[in-house]
Structure formats: C-alpha cells, structure tokens
Enzyme design. Structure first.
Site, PDB file in Angstrom:
ATOM      1  NE  ARG A   1      31.284  21.445  62.050  1.00 37.03           N
ATOM      2  CZ  ARG A   1      30.351  21.017  62.915  1.00 37.03           C
ATOM      3  NH1 ARG A   1      29.419  21.851  63.361  1.00 37.03           N
ATOM      4  NH2 ARG A   1      30.344  19.773  63.323  1.00 37.03           N
TER       5      ARG A   1
ATOM      6  CE1 TYR B   1      37.012  36.581  41.916  1.00 39.35           C
ATOM      7  CE2 TYR B   1      35.401  35.067  42.818  1.00 39.35           C
ATOM      8  CZ  TYR B   1      36.702  35.362  42.461  1.00 39.35           C
ATOM      9  OH  TYR B   1      37.672  34.423  42.660  1.00 39.35           O
TER      10      TYR B   1
HETATM   11  C1  LIG Z   1      38.700  36.875  45.068  1.00 34.40           C
HETATM   12  C2  LIG Z   1      37.377  37.457  45.182  1.00 34.40           C
HETATM   13  C3  LIG Z   1      36.295  36.724  45.694  1.00 34.40           C
HETATM   14  C4  LIG Z   1      36.408  35.262  46.069  1.00 34.40           C
HETATM   15  O1  LIG Z   1      37.246  35.068  47.161  1.00 34.40           O
HETATM   16  P1  LIG Z   1      38.117  33.732  47.412  1.00 34.40           P
HETATM   17  O2  LIG Z   1      38.831  34.069  48.672  1.00 34.40           O
HETATM   18  O3  LIG Z   1      39.006  33.566  46.231  1.00 34.40           O
HETATM   19  O4  LIG Z   1      37.157  32.606  47.553  1.00 34.40           O
HETATM   20  C5  LIG Z   1      35.085  37.366  45.804  1.00 34.40           C
HETATM   21  N1  LIG Z   1      34.923  38.642  45.437  1.00 34.40           N
HETATM   22  C6  LIG Z   1      35.927  39.365  44.919  1.00 34.40           C
HETATM   23  C7  LIG Z   1      35.675  40.774  44.526  1.00 34.40           C
HETATM   24  C8  LIG Z   1      37.186  38.811  44.776  1.00 34.40           C
HETATM   25  O5  LIG Z   1      38.172  39.535  44.250  1.00 34.40           O
END
Ligand SMILES: *Cc1c(COP(=O)(O)O)cnc(C)c1O
Length: 393
Positions: free
Chosen positions: A45, A97
């Site tokens: 970890r 997001y």
């Molecule tokens: C997809 C995305 C995230 C989140 O990422 P995950 O890998 O799905 O947890 C954050 N920021 C942006 C701009 C994204 O497109």
C-alpha cells in the site's frame, strides 16, 4: 531531445533481468533483512515498484516533482481535498466534472468544507469569489462538456498572491497538450482512465505535485487512506503512456475535422471545440495548449432531451457510453448521463443545454466518423418529424 523520445526512454529497462517491459510486482509485502532494513519497499500500500515507475514517468510528463497513482480519478481528487481543513473553502470552476461536484457537495460539505462555483473563464469572477477562507482553486480546462478554457497562468499568479493552492484537472488536455505546473499550478490531477490509459480498459487516477513537500503530503494522505492503484493497472497505464503523444495528436486532428463539419450542419445550433475560431476562449487555448484535444460537444437547434436522445441512439461507430479518451469513439448525453447528478437549473446555467451531445473522437478514419454522425442526424430528423417534436431546423 523531443518530449516523445524523452518520455518513451524514461520508461526504464528492468535492471535485474533486462526486461524491456516494466515488471508487474504482484505482491503485498517485501521480505526484510532485519526489522526496518529493506530495499525501499516494506508494504505494497505504501509503495510498489510498478506503481512507482508509473508515478515517476507521470511526474516527468507533467513537469512536476512527485506523483501518486490512485485507484480512480475521483480518489485522486479526494486526496487533494484532504489537504484542507474544516472551515476552508474551495473556489471551483462552475462547469465542473459531475463526480467532483458530487464529492464536494455530498461528502465534503458534511465536513465543513464549502465550495464556491464561478465561471473561471473570466478573471474578474475569480478575484471576486476569493474569500479569506479560500485555500484551494479548482480548475478544469478544458471543462467537461462545454470545453471552457481558463487562463492557468493568470489564475496561478492570483492564487500565489493570495496564498491559495491551484489544482488543475488536466484530464481533457493531457500533458501532451498542456502542462499546468509549468504555467504556475501547484497540483495537477488526472483521471488516467481517459487519455493516459487511452484504451478504455481501466480506472485510474494521478496526482502530480509541483514540489516535493506537497508530493509528500499527498503520499502521506494516500498511504493513510489507501486508494492506491494496483500493480497490473499501473502497468496498463504505463503501456498507454508509451503511445500518448501519438494518440493525443491524432485525436486532436480528428476532432478538429469533426468540429468543422458540425459547424456547417444546419441542424446544429452550437459547436464547442477550443480549436474553432468561433470558440470564445480560442485565443487562451491557443496560448496555453499545444493542440485542442479529442472532445467536441454540440447542441441541436431542436434543444430537447428527446432530440439529443435520437441522435445518440442512432450512431453506429460512436458508441453510447460515459467516459472518453479511448481508441474507440464514444458519445454521451450529459443531461441524462454524466451530469445527471447536477440539478437541472445549475446544469443549464453552466451551459450544459438539454440537447447537448458530447463526442469523444477516437482514432478511426475521420471520414467514417463524419459519415456516422451525418446518418445519425438524418435519422433523428426523420423520427422527430414522425413523433411531432419541433423540427430540427
Ligand atoms: C472521468 C473524470 C474524472 C473522474 O475520474 P475517474 O477515473 O472516473 O474516477 C475527473 N475529472 C474529469 C475531467 C474526468 O473526465
């Protein structure tokens, strides 16, 4: 040496065996010679050699000092927020997001961290929204899904003057097109699920810090909270990064052609693509990015969820799915998918109209992609007439 050459050769050959591919250290622990005497790894970890290789490559890619690889992009975002304390405030881009909005609103609000959203494309808004409690500015640029561009360098200078950390979500541009740390940002985060991984086959996140000190804090948070990336997924991201330059440049070329096509289509109301001269932030994008990326959004003149639904259900090559940044083209309808967790009035105010469709333009032959969109728009138009929705044009 060019960036691409440097990147490819920053991926080390295994010193033990000469393996040209990075070994996957699928282990939970490491044998010690005596208590506390080990080869730099004690428990997986805390540290894993495969993950560590990915972290070093990513720090180099972004021009940062240190990187940590997380189980998802959201775990990476979560780690950055954990730098804050109760009573602190975040100033965030309004077109954020959806998952970050959910995390801020439904998890961190409970712990007394407040978020102020503003349209960060206008510097005056940023200055106005700063309070004595603001400890973190959160930018995405380009944003999802309306591809708004914020001026990283100017906002970084404002953040520094006010002793505020600046974090940029660089998922959409990727370090091939934009390196926020070089423009003054303190932290960059990625959903490596998207362009870094690049093949729609994993979930991963990265935090890159401009200084060793910040990097150490993130590393501490990661070890304390536990959301690490597995060795196998670390290896997959390394493999994705090997072709990052090639892919992102081709995604950008294809996306520009698709955006130009859409701009001239009579059923389309607006096209959002920072590479178009018509984009309101085109000049800043051209200044801080080396290219404009693979995401294109558009709205229909028939601005209804039903009309958008007809379009996204009738493409053949563009698959209907959340996510982006992979080899295969994808499309989605944010109002009903990625942005469903944002209240409709907030969503619309941030420019995400009911008919907005987001394309992740893949690496297929661009003419095939354009034909696919064309036939879907034609089909949608026919159905719209049949079910007596307002006409497209
Ligand atoms: C997809 C995305 C995230 C989140 O990422 P995950 O890998 O799905 O947890 C954050 N920021 C942006 C701009 C994204 O497109």
């Amino acid at each position: 040496m060019s960036n691409a050459t440097q990147l490819i050769h920053s991926i080390p050959v295994d010193p033990l065996t000469g393996s040209i591919s990075v070994p996957i250290y699928q282990t939970s622990t490491f044998v010690q010679d005596a208590p506390g005497e080990h080869k730099g790894y004690d428990y997986a970890r805390t540290n894993n050699p495969t993950r560590e290789t990915l972290e070093k490559i990513t720090a180099l890619l972004e021009g940062g000092e240190r990187a940590s690889a997380f189980a998802s992009g959201l775990a990476a975002i979560d780690a950055v927020v954990k730098l804050l304390e109760t009573g602190d405030e975040i100033l965030a881009v309004d077109d954020i997001y959806g998952g970050a909005f959910r995390l801020f609103t439904h998890i961190y609000a409970k712990f007394g961290i407040k978020v102020n959203y503003t349209d960060t494309t206008d510097i005056a808004n940023v200055i106005d929204a700063i309070t004595p409690k603001t400890k973190l500015i959160w930018l995405e640029t380009p944003t999802n899904p309306t591809l708004k561009i914020s001026d990283i360098e100017t906002i970084a200078a404002i953040a520094k003057q006010n002793n505020i950390l600046l974090c940029v979500d660089n998922t959409f541009a990727s370090p091939v097109l934009q390196q926020p740390i070089k423009l003054g940002a303190d932290i960059v985060i990625h959903s490596a699920t998207k362009y870094l991984g690049g093949h729609s086959d994993l979930i991963a996140g990265l935090v890159v810090s401009a200084t060793q000190e910040l990097g150490d804090k993130i590393k501490f948070i990661q070890n304390a909270s536990g959301a690490i990336l597995s060795p196998h997924d670390s290896w997959l991201v390394i493999r994705g990064i090997e072709t990052l330059h090639l892919r992102v440049n081709e995604h950008s070329r294809n996306a520009l052609a698709v955006a130009q096509y859409l701009e001239n289509h009579p059923a389309i109301d607006k096209v959002f693509y920072p590479g178009l001269k018509s984009h309101p932030n085109h000049d800043i994008a051209a200044k801080q990015q080396k290219g404009f990326g693979g995401i294109v959004s558009f709205t229909l003149k028939n601005n209804t969820e039903d009309a958008a639904r007809l379009v996204v259900c009738n493409t053949k090559l563009f698959k209907l799915a959340e996510s982006l940044g992979g080899v295969k083209s994808l499309l989605c309808h944010p109002a009903q998918m990625t942005h469903k967790s944002i209240p409709a009035d907030k969503r619309r105010a941030a420019g995400v109209a009911d008919s907005l469709v987001r394309l992740s333009v893949g690496l297929e032959e661009v003419d095939d992609l354009i034909h696919d969109i064309e036939q879907a728009l034609n089909k949608a138009q026919t159905f719209v007439a049949e079910i007596k929705l307002p006409a497209f044009q």
